[in-house]
Scaffold this active site. Structure first.
Site: not given
Ligand code: FUB
Length: 324
Positions: A16, A223
């Site tokens: 991320d 997301e």
């Molecule tokens: O790293 C945990 C979660 O996985 C993140 O918040 C999302 O965007 C995904 O990458």
């Protein structure tokens, strides 16, 4: 030799990546994956992160430095677990680290921590940002000095559970032809620690001006929002989650509406895909992660970068991750 498309570090697992240029250097704010042998599930329980390490590079060819633990959950009174994808912003010489984590009731909230140094250590606020929920904060410092925060993630990120305005773990998930949920948006207060405006969902429209539907999994928001500006326009990019694309949409204002434009990157190795876009010395770069270092274990990821081609009209060439 170009370091592009290689893990930036290999002594820890990272994911991320939110990249920024501060004081002429590149700083990367990643999640810090914890290796374990537990199973994956749709709530993302396998992502058990407890702290943040900020990475920095003097230039894109220079070695990547791990600046050590910048913030640990044991020092944050409201957090119970899962320090997920962070971002950072700079205002008036102070650096603000924004991060999601579960509170003591297991609900994802957004926190903020402050430092005089972009690499930390960061001092957290005692409580989460009032009115915040869900995951994946990303902050745009606009040219006029206003700061906007984008956030939210489906499934384990709990975004669907807030449609009524309060937390409902059994809330209906939009499906079929129902409009998909967009990411959340709010302007930040001058103190960078509070929402100045009531958070709202952003609209992402198709080429006919109709909201993308929940069934349109190749294009709808899942997301990992990011915002970059190019020639005065606002570009919202994000992960489509279940279909594993990084895509983007264009708007005239920071809060949209946005029109879907296309794909930034085809799927990488691993379930999640999450990125940031940054301009450095006149070129544009995509920071992203995959699971190359662990041969595909979803919660053992590594951050990388590659050059991004953005054309004069703002369109972005699609990257095929394992093709040079
Ligand atoms: O790293 C945990 C979660 O996985 C993140 O918040 C999302 O965007 C995904 O990458």
């Amino acid at each position: 030799m170009s370091e592009q498309r290689r893990p930036l570090v290999s002594h820890i697992f990272t994911a991320d990546p939110s990249a920024h240029v501060f004081n002429g250097k590149i700083y990367v704010y990643p999640s810090h994956d914890i290796p374990h042998d537990g199973e994956d599930n749709d709530d993302g329980d396998e992502y058990r992160m407890e702290d943040y390490h900020i990475l920095s590079m003097d230039s894109l060819d220079a070695p990547c430095v791990d600046n050590g633990c910048a913030l640990h959950m044991k020092d944050i009174p409201w957090v119970s677990k899962q320090m997920w994808a962070p971002d950072a912003a700079c205002k008036d010489g102070k650096y603000y680290l924004y991060f999601p984590a579960r509170d003591k009731d297991g609900i994802f909230r957004l926190g903020v921590a402050v430092s005089d140094d972009p690499a930390g250590p960061f001092k957290p606020e005692d409580n989460y940002i009032p009115g915040s929920y869900s995951i994946d904060p990303a902050v745009l410092m606009d040219d006029d000095g206003r700061a906007y925060i984008y956030y939210g993630g489906l499934w384990g990120g709990q975004l669907e559970m807030w449609q009524s305005g309060s937390f409902d773990p059994n809330a209906h998930r939009p499906e079929g032809d129902e409009p998909a949920l967009g990411p959340m948006f709010a302007e930040l207060d001058a103190d960078m620690k509070h929402f100045k405006t009531e958070p709202k969902h952003l609209q992402i429209l198709d080429e006919n001006g109709k909201p993308l539907t929940a069934a349109d999994e190749d294009r709808r928001y899942f997301e990992g929002p990011w915002m970059h500006k190019f020639n005065g326009k606002y570009y919202l990019s994000y992960s489509t989650g279940t279909t594993h694309y990084l895509v983007y949409a264009e708007g005239d204002k920071p809060d949209g509406p946005f029109t879907y434009k296309g794909r930034i990157m085809e799927p990488v190795l691993g379930w999640t895909t999450h990125h940031s876009i940054v301009e450095y010395q006149g070129k544009w770069y995509l920071f992203y992660h995959d699971c190359e270092l662990s041969n595909g274990i979803n919660h053992r990821r590594c951050v990388k970068f590659t050059e991004l081609t953005i054309h004069e009209d703002g369109t972005i060439d699609t990257i095929i991750p394992y093709e040079e």
